[in-house]
Design an enzyme around this catalytic site. Structure first.
Site, PDB file in Angstrom:
ATOM      1  N   HIS A 157      17.602  -9.461  -5.020  1.00  0.00           N
ATOM      2  CA  HIS A 157      18.271  -8.732  -6.161  1.00  0.00           C
ATOM      3  C   HIS A 157      17.177  -8.697  -7.285  1.00  0.00           C
ATOM      4  O   HIS A 157      16.648  -9.647  -7.597  1.00  0.00           O
ATOM      5  CB  HIS A 157      19.511  -9.551  -6.653  1.00  0.00           C
ATOM      6  CG  HIS A 157      20.542  -9.681  -5.653  1.00  0.00           C
ATOM      7  ND1 HIS A 157      20.589 -10.516  -4.660  1.00  0.00           N
ATOM      8  CD2 HIS A 157      21.756  -8.960  -5.605  1.00  0.00           C
ATOM      9  CE1 HIS A 157      21.792 -10.432  -3.952  1.00  0.00           C
ATOM     10  NE2 HIS A 157      22.219  -9.403  -4.641  1.00  0.00           N
ATOM     11  N   SER A 169      19.845 -19.229  -3.762  1.00  0.00           N
ATOM     12  CA  SER A 169      18.674 -19.224  -4.578  1.00  0.00           C
ATOM     13  C   SER A 169      18.301 -20.146  -5.423  1.00  0.00           C
ATOM     14  O   SER A 169      17.249 -20.646  -6.077  1.00  0.00           O
ATOM     15  CB  SER A 169      18.517 -17.780  -5.217  1.00  0.00           C
ATOM     16  OG  SER A 169      18.271 -16.794  -4.345  1.00  0.00           O
ATOM     17  N   ASP A 184      15.786 -13.555  -1.513  1.00  0.00           N
ATOM     18  CA  ASP A 184      16.557 -12.861  -2.343  1.00  0.00           C
ATOM     19  C   ASP A 184      15.952 -11.431  -2.875  1.00  0.00           C
ATOM     20  O   ASP A 184      14.699 -11.416  -3.255  1.00  0.00           O
ATOM     21  CB  ASP A 184      16.953 -13.693  -3.603  1.00  0.00           C
ATOM     22  CG  ASP A 184      18.027 -13.231  -4.551  1.00  0.00           C
ATOM     23  OD1 ASP A 184      18.432 -12.229  -4.583  1.00  0.00           O
ATOM     24  OD2 ASP A 184      18.658 -14.212  -5.071  1.00  0.00           O
TER      25      ASP A 184
HETATM   26 CO1  B1M Z   1      24.115  -8.564  -3.799  1.00  0.00          CO
HETATM   27  N1  B1M Z   1      25.310 -10.124  -4.122  1.00  0.00           N
HETATM   28  N2  B1M Z   1      24.042  -9.159  -2.070  1.00  0.00           N
HETATM   29  N3  B1M Z   1      23.457  -6.882  -3.793  1.00  0.00           N
HETATM   30  N4  B1M Z   1      24.907  -8.217  -5.398  1.00  0.00           N
HETATM   31  C1  B1M Z   1      25.761 -10.760  -5.579  1.00  0.00           C
HETATM   32  C2  B1M Z   1      24.559 -11.419  -6.183  1.00  0.00           C
HETATM   33  C3  B1M Z   1      27.090 -11.372  -5.281  1.00  0.00           C
HETATM   34  C4  B1M Z   1      27.670 -12.283  -6.403  1.00  0.00           C
HETATM   35  C5  B1M Z   1      28.271 -10.217  -4.998  1.00  0.00           C
HETATM   36  C6  B1M Z   1      29.590 -10.939  -4.980  1.00  0.00           C
HETATM   37  O1  B1M Z   1      29.904 -11.437  -3.612  1.00  0.00           O
HETATM   38  N5  B1M Z   1      30.399 -10.456  -5.630  1.00  0.00           N
HETATM   39  C7  B1M Z   1      26.805 -12.205  -3.819  1.00  0.00           C
HETATM   40  C8  B1M Z   1      26.276 -13.533  -3.956  1.00  0.00           C
HETATM   41  C9  B1M Z   1      27.086 -14.318  -3.596  1.00  0.00           C
HETATM   42  C10 B1M Z   1      26.585 -15.841  -3.362  1.00  0.00           C
HETATM   43  O2  B1M Z   1      25.356 -16.131  -3.177  1.00  0.00           O
HETATM   44  N6  B1M Z   1      27.402 -16.696  -3.182  1.00  0.00           N
HETATM   45  C11 B1M Z   1      25.947 -10.866  -3.297  1.00  0.00           C
HETATM   46  C12 B1M Z   1      25.500 -10.964  -1.926  1.00  0.00           C
HETATM   47  C13 B1M Z   1      26.667 -12.018  -0.831  1.00  0.00           C
HETATM   48  C14 B1M Z   1      24.517 -10.128  -1.218  1.00  0.00           C
HETATM   49  C15 B1M Z   1      24.238 -10.160   0.154  1.00  0.00           C
HETATM   50  C16 B1M Z   1      24.087 -11.337   0.898  1.00  0.00           C
HETATM   51  C17 B1M Z   1      25.211  -8.980   0.970  1.00  0.00           C
HETATM   52  C18 B1M Z   1      25.161  -9.007   2.483  1.00  0.00           C
HETATM   53  O3  B1M Z   1      23.959  -8.606   2.927  1.00  0.00           O
HETATM   54  N7  B1M Z   1      26.161  -9.349   3.172  1.00  0.00           N
HETATM   55  C19 B1M Z   1      22.934  -9.253   0.140  1.00  0.00           C
HETATM   56  C20 B1M Z   1      21.614 -10.296  -0.073  1.00  0.00           C
HETATM   57  C21 B1M Z   1      20.525  -9.717   0.493  1.00  0.00           C
HETATM   58  C22 B1M Z   1      19.277 -10.941  -0.100  1.00  0.00           C
HETATM   59  O4  B1M Z   1      19.346 -11.096  -1.359  1.00  0.00           O
HETATM   60  N8  B1M Z   1      18.695 -11.330   0.866  1.00  0.00           N
HETATM   61  C23 B1M Z   1      23.003  -8.530  -1.198  1.00  0.00           C
HETATM   62  C24 B1M Z   1      22.623  -7.291  -1.454  1.00  0.00           C
HETATM   63  C25 B1M Z   1      22.758  -6.369  -2.459  1.00  0.00           C
HETATM   64  C26 B1M Z   1      22.209  -5.150  -2.910  1.00  0.00           C
HETATM   65  C27 B1M Z   1      20.811  -4.989  -2.094  1.00  0.00           C
HETATM   66  C28 B1M Z   1      23.203  -4.191  -2.202  1.00  0.00           C
HETATM   67  C29 B1M Z   1      22.169  -4.856  -4.224  1.00  0.00           C
HETATM   68  C30 B1M Z   1      21.096  -5.342  -5.030  1.00  0.00           C
HETATM   69  C31 B1M Z   1      19.863  -4.357  -5.396  1.00  0.00           C
HETATM   70  C32 B1M Z   1      18.945  -4.608  -6.318  1.00  0.00           C
HETATM   71  O5  B1M Z   1      18.805  -5.665  -7.001  1.00  0.00           O
HETATM   72  N9  B1M Z   1      17.753  -4.011  -6.059  1.00  0.00           N
HETATM   73  C33 B1M Z   1      23.138  -6.171  -4.700  1.00  0.00           C
HETATM   74  C34 B1M Z   1      24.063  -5.991  -5.785  1.00  0.00           C
HETATM   75  C35 B1M Z   1      23.754  -4.767  -6.894  1.00  0.00           C
HETATM   76  C36 B1M Z   1      24.863  -6.938  -6.228  1.00  0.00           C
HETATM   77  C37 B1M Z   1      25.619  -7.310  -7.566  1.00  0.00           C
HETATM   78  C38 B1M Z   1      26.937  -6.543  -7.238  1.00  0.00           C
HETATM   79  C39 B1M Z   1      25.185  -6.908  -8.999  1.00  0.00           C
HETATM   80  C40 B1M Z   1      23.715  -7.839  -9.386  1.00  0.00           C
HETATM   81  C41 B1M Z   1      23.188  -6.944 -10.331  1.00  0.00           C
HETATM   82  O6  B1M Z   1      22.372  -6.280 -10.283  1.00  0.00           O
HETATM   83  N10 B1M Z   1      23.705  -7.276 -11.508  1.00  0.00           N
HETATM   84  C42 B1M Z   1      26.162  -8.922  -7.532  1.00  0.00           C
HETATM   85  C43 B1M Z   1      27.190  -9.250  -8.340  1.00  0.00           C
HETATM   86  C44 B1M Z   1      26.933 -10.173  -9.405  1.00  0.00           C
HETATM   87  O7  B1M Z   1      25.975 -10.449  -9.814  1.00  0.00           O
HETATM   88  N11 B1M Z   1      28.156 -10.792  -9.859  1.00  0.00           N
HETATM   89  C45 B1M Z   1      25.728  -9.286  -6.109  1.00  0.00           C
HETATM   90  C46 B1M Z   1      23.215  -6.880 -12.978  1.00  0.00           C
HETATM   91  C47 B1M Z   1      21.921  -7.385 -13.313  1.00  0.00           C
HETATM   92  C48 B1M Z   1      21.181  -7.145 -14.705  1.00  0.00           C
HETATM   93  O8  B1M Z   1      22.416  -8.820 -13.674  1.00  0.00           O
HETATM   94  O9  B1M Z   1      20.619  -9.950 -12.073  1.00  0.00           O
HETATM   95  O10 B1M Z   1      22.482 -11.345 -13.186  1.00  0.00           O
HETATM   96  P1  B1M Z   1      21.580 -10.227 -13.348  1.00  0.00           P
HETATM   97  O11 B1M Z   1      20.556 -10.294 -14.739  1.00  0.00           O
HETATM   98  C49 B1M Z   1      21.126 -10.678 -15.518  1.00  0.00           C
HETATM   99  C50 B1M Z   1      21.136 -12.160 -15.804  1.00  0.00           C
HETATM  100  O12 B1M Z   1      21.371 -13.032 -14.951  1.00  0.00           O
HETATM  101  C51 B1M Z   1      19.612 -12.470 -16.597  1.00  0.00           C
HETATM  102  O13 B1M Z   1      19.296 -11.202 -17.227  1.00  0.00           O
HETATM  103  C52 B1M Z   1      20.101 -10.414 -16.843  1.00  0.00           C
HETATM  104  C53 B1M Z   1      20.864  -9.690 -17.832  1.00  0.00           C
HETATM  105  O14 B1M Z   1      20.207  -9.311 -19.131  1.00  0.00           O
HETATM  106  N12 B1M Z   1      18.603 -12.694 -15.731  1.00  0.00           N
HETATM  107  C54 B1M Z   1      17.537 -13.398 -15.778  1.00  0.00           C
HETATM  108  C55 B1M Z   1      18.369 -12.460 -14.219  1.00  0.00           C
HETATM  109  N13 B1M Z   1      17.263 -13.103 -13.861  1.00  0.00           N
HETATM  110  C56 B1M Z   1      16.628 -13.424 -15.005  1.00  0.00           C
HETATM  111  C57 B1M Z   1      15.363 -14.070 -15.100  1.00  0.00           C
HETATM  112  C58 B1M Z   1      14.697 -14.706 -16.346  1.00  0.00           C
HETATM  113  C59 B1M Z   1      16.089 -14.505 -17.458  1.00  0.00           C
HETATM  114  C60 B1M Z   1      17.114 -14.023 -17.426  1.00  0.00           C
HETATM  115  O15 B1M Z   1      13.825 -15.433 -16.581  1.00  0.00           O
HETATM  116  C61 B1M Z   1      12.926 -15.419 -15.539  1.00  0.00           C
END
Ligand code: B1M
Length: 215
Positions: A100, A151, A98
């Site tokens: 992200h 994940s 992963d």
């Molecule tokens: Co990706 N991606 N992405 N992506 N991406 C998602 C996660 C997805 C839901 C988008 C969608 O389809 N709507 C989807 C996953 C679907 C699934 O698994 N069923 C997805 C996918 C499919 C993919 C790829 C597979 C796409 C592809 O290649 N075809 C690929 C995966 C590559 C891989 O990981 N092997 C991929 C790639 C990418 C980018 C590189 C383009 C980029 C990431 C850049 C980066 O992180 N440096 C990206 C992004 C930006 C997203 C979305 C749009 C936004 C994520 C984000 O940063 N959110 C995302 C959509 C979504 O999440 N709904 C998506 C903002 C961030 C602050 O939120 O990380 O959730 P989040 O953190 C929150 C809480 O969750 C919590 O605190 C934060 C807020 O305070 N939290 C914790 C998180 N971790 C924590 C740990 C803790 C405590 C709290 O304690 C340990």
């Protein structure tokens, strides 16, 4: 566009030029954390929706992520910091497979600013690297982040690996990321894990749980 809309648009459009100037103006009006939580993350949410519905292609999502990261880096020095003794140490990583890391890095910032030492291992970390770092750094807690559905499975395997190494009782585990649910972590995973495993919906809940683990 009004300032907040403009900032949100910058994240959605991946438009970096002029970002700092807008953030400076925003900082005159509200605290850095509020800008992140109430404006910028709202933009990322829209990006996720557009990507999910096929209206936005991956390279553009990457650009949005880069603007988001640049904005957080710019705002970080403006956040309140609690000074004083270290409250504890967490090894933090995005799990194997992963990439992200925006959420994980926010957790790092919030914990670091609130008295915790954070050893941030980065992305795609296999469980062996996480456990090695926890041992070397004498971590109090292990934190794992992951956004992909797969994940959530990796996290379960990691907890099972910890059990098999007899480490379940040694390290409480904090889990977060968009694909997890509280029920999955605190019922399903808690059932298989020998120690304590908790779900944090956001970075602030992560902080509250760290405080609880260390109490
Ligand atoms: Co990706 N991606 N992405 N992506 N991406 C998602 C996660 C997805 C839901 C988008 C969608 O389809 N709507 C989807 C996953 C679907 C699934 O698994 N069923 C997805 C996918 C499919 C993919 C790829 C597979 C796409 C592809 O290649 N075809 C690929 C995966 C590559 C891989 O990981 N092997 C991929 C790639 C990418 C980018 C590189 C383009 C980029 C990431 C850049 C980066 O992180 N440096 C990206 C992004 C930006 C997203 C979305 C749009 C936004 C994520 C984000 O940063 N959110 C995302 C959509 C979504 O999440 N709904 C998506 C903002 C961030 C602050 O939120 O990380 O959730 P989040 O953190 C929150 C809480 O969750 C919590 O605190 C934060 C807020 O305070 N939290 C914790 C998180 N971790 C924590 C740990 C803790 C405590 C709290 O304690 C340990």
């Amino acid at each position: 566009l009004p300032l907040n809309e403009r900032l949100k648009r910058r994240v959605i459009d991946g438009e970096r030029k002029g970002l700092e100037a807008d953030l400076d103006t925003a900082l005159e009006q509200r605290p850095a954390l509020e800008i992140i939580n109430e404006v910028l993350l709202d933009g990322m949410k829209t990006v996720g929706e557009l990507f999910g519905s096929g209206e936005m292609q991956l390279p553009f999502v990457l650009q949005s992520a880069e603007v988001m990261k640049a904005a957080v880096a710019y705002l970080e020095p403006h956040m309140d910091r609690v000074e004083g003794e270290t409250k504890g140490r967490i090894v933090l990583a995005t799990v194997k497979g992963d990439v992200h890391d925006i959420g994980k890095n926010l957790v790092d910032i919030i914990l670091s600013n609130n008295g915790y030492q954070v050893v941030n291992l980065g992305i795609k970390q296999p469980v062996s690297a996480i456990l090695e770092a926890a041992d070397e750094q004498q971590a109090d807690v292990i934190g794992m982040s992951g956004l992909l559905v797969k994940s959530t499975v990796v996290m379960k395997e990691n907890l099972e690996e910890m059990n098999s190494r007899g480490l379940g009782e040694k390290y409480p585990v904090l889990l977060g990321g968009a694909a997890l649910t509280r029920a999955y972590v605190e019922q399903d995973l808690a059932e298989v894990f020998d120690g304590e495993v908790r779900y944090a919906r956001d970075a602030f809940e992560g902080l509250r749980l760290m405080d609880a683990f260390m109490a």
